[in-house]
Design an enzyme around this catalytic site. Structure first.
Site, PDB file in Angstrom:
ATOM      1  N   GLN A  44       0.677   5.416  11.501  1.00 55.36           N
ATOM      2  CA  GLN A  44       0.975   6.170  10.216  1.00 55.36           C
ATOM      3  C   GLN A  44       2.486   6.493  10.226  1.00 55.36           C
ATOM      4  O   GLN A  44       3.000   7.186  10.979  1.00 55.36           O
ATOM      5  CB  GLN A  44       0.047   7.128   9.768  1.00 55.36           C
ATOM      6  CG  GLN A  44      -1.289   6.627   9.240  1.00 55.36           C
ATOM      7  CD  GLN A  44      -2.257   5.807  10.381  1.00 55.36           C
ATOM      8  OE1 GLN A  44      -2.179   6.513  11.223  1.00 55.36           O
ATOM      9  NE2 GLN A  44      -2.481   4.467   9.923  1.00 55.36           N
ATOM     10  N   GLY A  45       3.288   6.285   8.970  1.00 55.61           N
ATOM     11  CA  GLY A  45       4.395   6.663   8.970  1.00 55.61           C
ATOM     12  C   GLY A  45       5.497   5.492   9.263  1.00 55.61           C
ATOM     13  O   GLY A  45       6.637   5.533   8.786  1.00 55.61           O
ATOM     14  N   SER A  90       4.317   2.387   8.093  1.00 59.93           N
ATOM     15  CA  SER A  90       3.852   1.309   7.253  1.00 59.93           C
ATOM     16  C   SER A  90       5.036   0.931   6.508  1.00 59.93           C
ATOM     17  O   SER A  90       5.827   1.575   6.082  1.00 59.93           O
ATOM     18  CB  SER A  90       3.079   2.055   6.086  1.00 59.93           C
ATOM     19  OG  SER A  90       1.542   2.283   6.417  1.00 59.93           O
ATOM     20  N   HIS A 145       0.888  -1.063  -0.185  1.00 64.13           N
ATOM     21  CA  HIS A 145       0.044   0.024   0.101  1.00 64.13           C
ATOM     22  C   HIS A 145       1.113   1.260  -0.077  1.00 64.13           C
ATOM     23  O   HIS A 145       0.431   2.573  -0.266  1.00 64.13           O
ATOM     24  CB  HIS A 145      -1.172   0.137   1.265  1.00 64.13           C
ATOM     25  CG  HIS A 145      -0.559   0.049   2.458  1.00 64.13           C
ATOM     26  ND1 HIS A 145       0.084  -0.727   3.524  1.00 64.13           N
ATOM     27  CD2 HIS A 145      -0.150   1.325   3.242  1.00 64.13           C
ATOM     28  CE1 HIS A 145       0.451   0.005   4.656  1.00 64.13           C
ATOM     29  NE2 HIS A 145       0.556   1.085   4.370  1.00 64.13           N
ATOM     30  N   ASP A 178      -0.233  -7.430   1.515  1.00 66.56           N
ATOM     31  CA  ASP A 178       0.424  -6.055   1.603  1.00 66.56           C
ATOM     32  C   ASP A 178       2.069  -6.266   1.570  1.00 66.56           C
ATOM     33  O   ASP A 178       2.409  -5.941   2.809  1.00 66.56           O
ATOM     34  CB  ASP A 178      -0.137  -5.656   2.779  1.00 66.56           C
ATOM     35  CG  ASP A 178      -0.050  -4.004   2.718  1.00 66.56           C
ATOM     36  OD1 ASP A 178       0.641  -3.521   1.477  1.00 66.56           O
ATOM     37  OD2 ASP A 178      -0.429  -3.510   3.981  1.00 66.56           O
TER      38      ASP A 178
END
Length: 261
Positions: free
Chosen positions: A207-208, A210, A77, A122
Protein backbone atom coordinates in the site's frame (compact mmCIF):
# COMPACT_ATOMS: atom_id res chain seq x y z
CA UNK A 1 -11.78 -12.47 -2.47
CA UNK A 2 -11.39 -8.84 -1.48
CA UNK A 3 -8.96 -7.04 -3.76
CA UNK A 4 -6.39 -5.57 -1.36
CA UNK A 5 -5.58 -2.51 -3.41
CA UNK A 6 -2.27 -0.93 -2.62
CA UNK A 7 -3.49 2.55 -1.78
CA UNK A 8 -1.91 4.15 1.26
CA UNK A 9 -3.58 4.07 4.65
CA UNK A 10 -6.71 5.94 5.66
CA UNK A 11 -7.04 7.72 2.33
CA UNK A 12 -8.18 4.46 0.76
CA UNK A 13 -11.68 4.41 2.25
CA UNK A 14 -12.42 8.03 1.40
CA UNK A 15 -11.12 7.72 -2.14
CA UNK A 16 -12.93 4.47 -2.77
CA UNK A 17 -16.20 6.00 -1.59
CA UNK A 18 -15.59 9.05 -3.76
CA UNK A 19 -14.75 6.89 -6.77
CA UNK A 20 -18.04 5.04 -6.47
CA UNK A 21 -20.21 8.03 -5.69
CA UNK A 22 -20.19 7.50 -1.94
CA UNK A 23 -21.36 3.88 -2.12
CA UNK A 24 -20.21 1.46 0.55
CA UNK A 25 -17.45 -0.45 -1.20
CA UNK A 26 -14.97 -2.69 0.57
CA UNK A 27 -11.54 -1.09 0.54
CA UNK A 28 -8.27 -2.15 2.16
CA UNK A 29 -8.54 0.56 4.78
CA UNK A 30 -12.15 -0.12 5.59
CA UNK A 31 -12.18 -3.89 5.36
CA UNK A 32 -9.00 -4.82 7.20
CA UNK A 33 -7.24 -4.07 10.48
CA UNK A 34 -4.30 -1.72 10.27
CA UNK A 35 -1.86 -4.64 10.19
CA UNK A 36 -3.30 -5.67 6.83
CA UNK A 37 -3.07 -2.23 5.29
CA UNK A 38 0.49 -1.84 4.11
CA UNK A 39 2.23 0.57 1.80
CA UNK A 40 5.76 0.52 0.06
CA UNK A 41 8.22 -1.58 -1.81
CA UNK A 42 8.97 -4.50 0.49
CA UNK A 43 12.43 -6.08 0.29
CA UNK A 44 13.78 -3.17 -1.71
CA UNK A 45 16.77 -0.86 -1.63
CA UNK A 46 17.02 2.91 -1.96
CA UNK A 47 17.01 4.19 -5.53
CA UNK A 48 19.84 6.46 -6.62
CA UNK A 49 19.12 10.11 -7.34
CA UNK A 50 18.05 10.37 -10.97
CA UNK A 51 17.79 6.60 -11.47
CA UNK A 52 14.07 6.66 -12.27
CA UNK A 53 13.33 10.32 -13.12
CA UNK A 54 9.84 9.48 -14.41
CA UNK A 55 8.59 8.43 -10.96
CA UNK A 56 5.80 10.52 -9.38
CA UNK A 57 4.38 10.63 -5.87
CA UNK A 58 0.74 11.68 -5.62
CA UNK A 59 -0.70 13.44 -2.60
CA UNK A 60 -3.55 10.96 -2.03
CA UNK A 61 -0.95 8.31 -1.19
CA UNK A 62 -0.31 6.71 -4.57
CA UNK A 63 2.46 6.51 -7.12
CA UNK A 64 2.54 7.14 -10.83
CA UNK A 65 4.81 7.66 -13.82
CA UNK A 66 5.14 10.47 -16.32
CA UNK A 67 3.37 9.33 -19.47
CA UNK A 68 4.03 12.75 -21.01
CA UNK A 69 5.66 15.80 -19.47
CA UNK A 70 2.20 16.93 -18.37
CA UNK A 71 0.29 13.67 -17.81
CA UNK A 72 0.76 11.07 -15.08
CA UNK A 73 -0.31 7.45 -15.56
CA UNK A 74 -1.60 5.89 -12.33
CA UNK A 75 -4.27 3.47 -11.05
CA UNK A 76 -8.01 4.05 -11.37
CA UNK A 77 -8.55 3.09 -7.73
CA UNK A 78 -6.38 6.06 -6.72
CA UNK A 79 -8.71 8.69 -8.17
CA UNK A 80 -12.35 9.70 -8.29
CA UNK A 81 -14.54 10.33 -11.29
CA UNK A 82 -13.39 11.67 -14.63
CA UNK A 83 -13.48 15.46 -14.63
CA UNK A 84 -11.82 18.65 -13.46
CA UNK A 85 -9.74 18.08 -10.34
CA UNK A 86 -7.31 20.51 -8.72
CA UNK A 87 -6.95 18.66 -5.41
CA UNK A 88 -3.99 16.41 -6.27
CA UNK A 89 -0.36 17.44 -5.87
CA UNK A 90 2.27 15.54 -7.82
CA UNK A 91 5.80 15.47 -6.41
CA UNK A 92 8.71 14.42 -8.62
CA UNK A 93 12.28 15.21 -9.60
CA UNK A 94 13.97 13.67 -6.56
CA UNK A 95 14.08 10.36 -4.71
CA UNK A 96 13.74 12.41 -1.50
CA UNK A 97 10.20 13.71 -0.98
CA UNK A 98 11.64 16.45 1.25
CA UNK A 99 14.39 17.53 -1.11
CA UNK A 100 14.66 21.24 -1.88
CA UNK A 101 15.05 20.28 -5.55
CA UNK A 102 11.78 18.36 -5.75
CA UNK A 103 9.13 19.58 -8.19
CA UNK A 104 5.50 19.89 -7.13
CA UNK A 105 2.65 20.53 -9.55
CA UNK A 106 -1.10 20.57 -8.97
CA UNK A 107 -3.55 18.56 -11.04
CA UNK A 108 -6.15 20.10 -13.34
CA UNK A 109 -8.03 17.06 -14.63
CA UNK A 110 -8.49 13.35 -13.91
CA UNK A 111 -9.43 10.71 -16.49
CA UNK A 112 -10.45 7.37 -15.01
CA UNK A 113 -10.68 4.26 -17.19
CA UNK A 114 -14.18 3.90 -18.63
CA UNK A 115 -16.07 1.04 -17.04
CA UNK A 116 -13.84 0.80 -13.98
CA UNK A 117 -15.79 -0.80 -11.13
CA UNK A 118 -13.09 -2.03 -8.76
CA UNK A 119 -12.16 -5.12 -10.76
CA UNK A 120 -9.81 -4.79 -13.73
CA UNK A 121 -9.39 -1.70 -15.93
CA UNK A 122 -7.29 -0.20 -13.14
CA UNK A 123 -5.68 2.76 -14.90
CA UNK A 124 -6.14 6.52 -14.90
CA UNK A 125 -4.50 9.69 -16.17
CA UNK A 126 -3.88 12.90 -14.25
CA UNK A 127 -3.22 16.10 -16.18
CA UNK A 128 -0.87 18.54 -14.48
CA UNK A 129 -1.24 22.31 -14.44
CA UNK A 130 2.01 22.70 -16.36
CA UNK A 131 4.57 20.44 -18.04
CA UNK A 132 7.73 19.42 -16.21
CA UNK A 133 11.23 19.11 -17.60
CA UNK A 134 11.70 15.44 -16.75
CA UNK A 135 12.01 12.21 -18.76
CA UNK A 136 8.86 10.21 -19.44
CA UNK A 137 8.30 6.45 -19.29
CA UNK A 138 7.02 4.86 -22.50
CA UNK A 139 4.44 2.11 -22.18
CA UNK A 140 4.31 -1.32 -23.77
CA UNK A 141 1.96 -1.57 -26.73
CA UNK A 142 2.33 -5.35 -27.19
CA UNK A 143 2.81 -8.32 -24.86
CA UNK A 144 6.40 -8.75 -26.02
CA UNK A 145 7.78 -7.54 -22.69
CA UNK A 146 5.26 -9.23 -20.40
CA UNK A 147 7.84 -11.68 -19.07
CA UNK A 148 11.23 -11.87 -17.42
CA UNK A 149 12.26 -9.78 -14.44
CA UNK A 150 10.62 -6.45 -13.70
CA UNK A 151 11.60 -3.43 -11.63
CA UNK A 152 9.15 -1.80 -9.24
CA UNK A 153 9.66 1.42 -7.32
CA UNK A 154 7.70 3.56 -4.90
CA UNK A 155 7.49 5.49 -1.67
CA UNK A 156 5.08 2.99 -0.12
CA UNK A 157 5.71 0.91 2.99
CA UNK A 158 8.79 -1.29 3.29
CA UNK A 159 6.91 -3.91 5.30
CA UNK A 160 3.30 -4.93 5.77
CA UNK A 161 1.82 -2.57 8.34
CA UNK A 162 4.69 -0.11 7.84
CA UNK A 163 4.68 3.60 7.17
CA UNK A 164 5.29 5.79 4.16
CA UNK A 165 8.90 6.23 3.08
CA UNK A 166 10.72 9.50 2.57
CA UNK A 167 13.09 8.01 0.00
CA UNK A 168 12.19 6.10 -3.16
CA UNK A 169 12.73 2.35 -2.87
CA UNK A 170 13.24 -0.11 -5.73
CA UNK A 171 13.14 -3.88 -6.13
CA UNK A 172 13.04 -6.58 -8.77
CA UNK A 173 10.28 -9.16 -9.12
CA UNK A 174 9.93 -12.04 -11.61
CA UNK A 175 6.97 -12.66 -13.90
CA UNK A 176 4.35 -15.12 -12.65
CA UNK A 177 2.22 -16.92 -15.25
CA UNK A 178 -1.54 -16.41 -15.32
CA UNK A 179 -2.04 -20.11 -14.58
CA UNK A 180 0.13 -19.96 -11.47
CA UNK A 181 -1.29 -16.62 -10.34
CA UNK A 182 -4.87 -17.85 -10.56
CA UNK A 183 -4.04 -20.54 -8.01
CA UNK A 184 -3.60 -17.68 -5.54
CA UNK A 185 -6.18 -15.33 -7.04
CA UNK A 186 -9.12 -17.14 -8.69
CA UNK A 187 -10.68 -13.80 -9.63
CA UNK A 188 -7.63 -12.67 -11.62
CA UNK A 189 -8.55 -11.19 -15.03
CA UNK A 190 -5.77 -12.59 -17.27
CA UNK A 191 -6.61 -10.36 -20.22
CA UNK A 192 -6.26 -7.22 -18.09
CA UNK A 193 -3.83 -8.12 -15.29
CA UNK A 194 -0.28 -9.45 -14.95
CA UNK A 195 1.37 -10.92 -11.86
CA UNK A 196 4.91 -10.75 -10.49
CA UNK A 197 6.63 -11.94 -7.33
CA UNK A 198 8.59 -14.73 -5.68
CA UNK A 199 6.95 -17.97 -4.46
CA UNK A 200 8.63 -17.48 -1.10
CA UNK A 201 7.48 -13.86 -0.87
CA UNK A 202 9.77 -11.28 0.67
CA UNK A 203 9.75 -8.75 -2.19
CA UNK A 204 6.66 -6.91 -3.38
CA UNK A 205 4.91 -3.60 -3.77
CA UNK A 206 2.67 -2.55 -0.90
CA UNK A 207 0.00 0.00 0.00
CA UNK A 208 1.30 3.40 -0.95
CA UNK A 209 2.77 2.00 -4.15
CA UNK A 210 -0.62 1.87 -5.93
CA UNK A 211 -0.52 3.41 -9.37
CA UNK A 212 3.24 3.20 -9.67
CA UNK A 213 4.89 1.53 -12.66
CA UNK A 214 6.28 -1.97 -13.11
CA UNK A 215 8.89 -1.75 -15.84
CA UNK A 216 11.84 -3.46 -17.53
CA UNK A 217 14.36 -2.86 -20.32
CA UNK A 218 13.19 -3.14 -23.92
CA UNK A 219 15.15 -4.34 -26.95
CA UNK A 220 16.91 -0.97 -27.12
CA UNK A 221 17.79 -1.13 -23.40
CA UNK A 222 15.35 1.67 -22.58
CA UNK A 223 12.84 1.46 -19.72
CA UNK A 224 9.35 0.42 -20.75
CA UNK A 225 6.29 0.17 -18.50
CA UNK A 226 4.43 -3.14 -18.56
CA UNK A 227 2.30 -2.85 -15.43
CA UNK A 228 0.60 -0.53 -12.94
CA UNK A 229 0.58 -1.45 -9.24
CA UNK A 230 -2.98 -2.58 -8.54
CA UNK A 231 -3.68 -5.11 -5.80
CA UNK A 232 -2.70 -8.24 -3.93
CA UNK A 233 -3.19 -10.18 -0.68
CA UNK A 234 -1.13 -8.26 1.85
CA UNK A 235 2.46 -7.48 0.94
CA UNK A 236 5.26 -9.90 0.06
CA UNK A 237 3.39 -12.89 1.47
CA UNK A 238 4.48 -16.36 0.26
CA UNK A 239 2.42 -17.63 -2.70
CA UNK A 240 0.66 -14.26 -3.12
CA UNK A 241 2.37 -12.29 -5.90
CA UNK A 242 1.54 -8.70 -6.68
CA UNK A 243 -1.13 -8.04 -9.31
CA UNK A 244 -0.59 -5.28 -11.86
CA UNK A 245 -2.71 -3.73 -14.59
CA UNK A 246 -1.44 -5.11 -17.92
CA UNK A 247 -0.53 -1.87 -19.66
CA UNK A 248 -0.31 -3.27 -23.19
CA UNK A 249 -4.00 -4.26 -23.03
CA UNK A 250 -4.98 -0.62 -22.57
CA UNK A 251 -2.17 1.12 -24.49
CA UNK A 252 -4.37 2.40 -27.32
CA UNK A 253 -7.07 3.61 -24.89
CA UNK A 254 -4.43 5.35 -22.78
CA UNK A 255 -2.97 7.06 -25.86
CA UNK A 256 -6.39 8.22 -27.06
CA UNK A 257 -7.38 9.51 -23.64
CA UNK A 258 -4.08 11.37 -23.21
CA UNK A 259 -4.50 13.01 -26.62
CA UNK A 260 -7.91 14.31 -25.56
CA UNK A 261 -6.69 16.00 -22.36
Amino acid sequence: MVRWQKLFGAAAAALTAMAFGGAAVASPAAAAPESDVTPFVVGGTRAAEGEFPFMVRLSMGCGGALYTTQIVLTAAHCVGRTGANTSITATMGSVDLQSSSRITVRSTYVYRAPGYNGSGKDWALIKLASPVNLPTLKIATTTAYNSGTFTVAGWGANREGGSQQRYLLKAQVPFVSDTSCRQSYPDLIPSEEICAGYPQGGTDTCQGDSGGPMFRRDAANAWIQVGIVSWGNGCARPNYPGVYTEVSTFASQIASAAASL
